[in-house]
Design an enzyme around this catalytic site. Structure first.
Site, mmCIF file in Angstrom:
data_model
loop_
_atom_site.group_PDB
_atom_site.id
_atom_site.type_symbol
_atom_site.label_atom_id
_atom_site.label_comp_id
_atom_site.label_asym_id
_atom_site.label_seq_id
_atom_site.Cartn_x
_atom_site.Cartn_y
_atom_site.Cartn_z
ATOM 1 N NE ARG A 20 21.797 -30.582 24.337
ATOM 2 C CZ ARG A 20 22.808 -29.874 23.862
ATOM 3 N NH1 ARG A 20 22.926 -28.589 24.145
ATOM 4 N NH2 ARG A 20 23.729 -30.426 23.097
ATOM 5 C CG ASN A 38 23.546 -31.256 27.430
ATOM 6 O OD1 ASN A 38 22.475 -31.848 27.411
ATOM 7 N ND2 ASN A 38 24.498 -31.486 26.542
#
Length: 92
Positions: A20, A38
């Site tokens: 990320r 996520n």
């Protein structure tokens, strides 16, 4: 040039490897806004908006495996409703 909006679901070894954060950094360099998050199934959801070339470059970076330590097995993309994003953020 008009913006495009897509959501991408990234499967493979993409959690616990800085995916990320690296995606955020790549998106910021390309001028793409949106977010990375996520998912409970081990995938990462990436929503990207920006000019089509920049968004495609981000998707290509993801397709090629993203950051070191990650492994992308599958990338599914689909249109996303137009949404105003100011930055590219990480969602929890």
């Amino acid at each position: 040039m008009s913006k495009i909006y897509i959501v991408a679901y990234v499967y493979g070894v993409v959690q616990g490897v800085g995916f990320r954060y690296s995606t955020q950094r790549q998106a910021q360099q390309l001028g793409v806004t949106g977010y990375a998050k996520n998912c409970d199934d081990g995938s990462v959801e990436v929503v990207a908006s920006g000019n089509p070339q920049a968004v495609e470059r981000l998707m290509e970076w993801i397709r090629q495996g993203g950051p070191r330590g990650a492994r992308v097995d599958r990338l599914l993309t689909e249109p996303y409703p137009p949404t105003p994003f100011e930055t590219f953020s990480i969602r929890y």
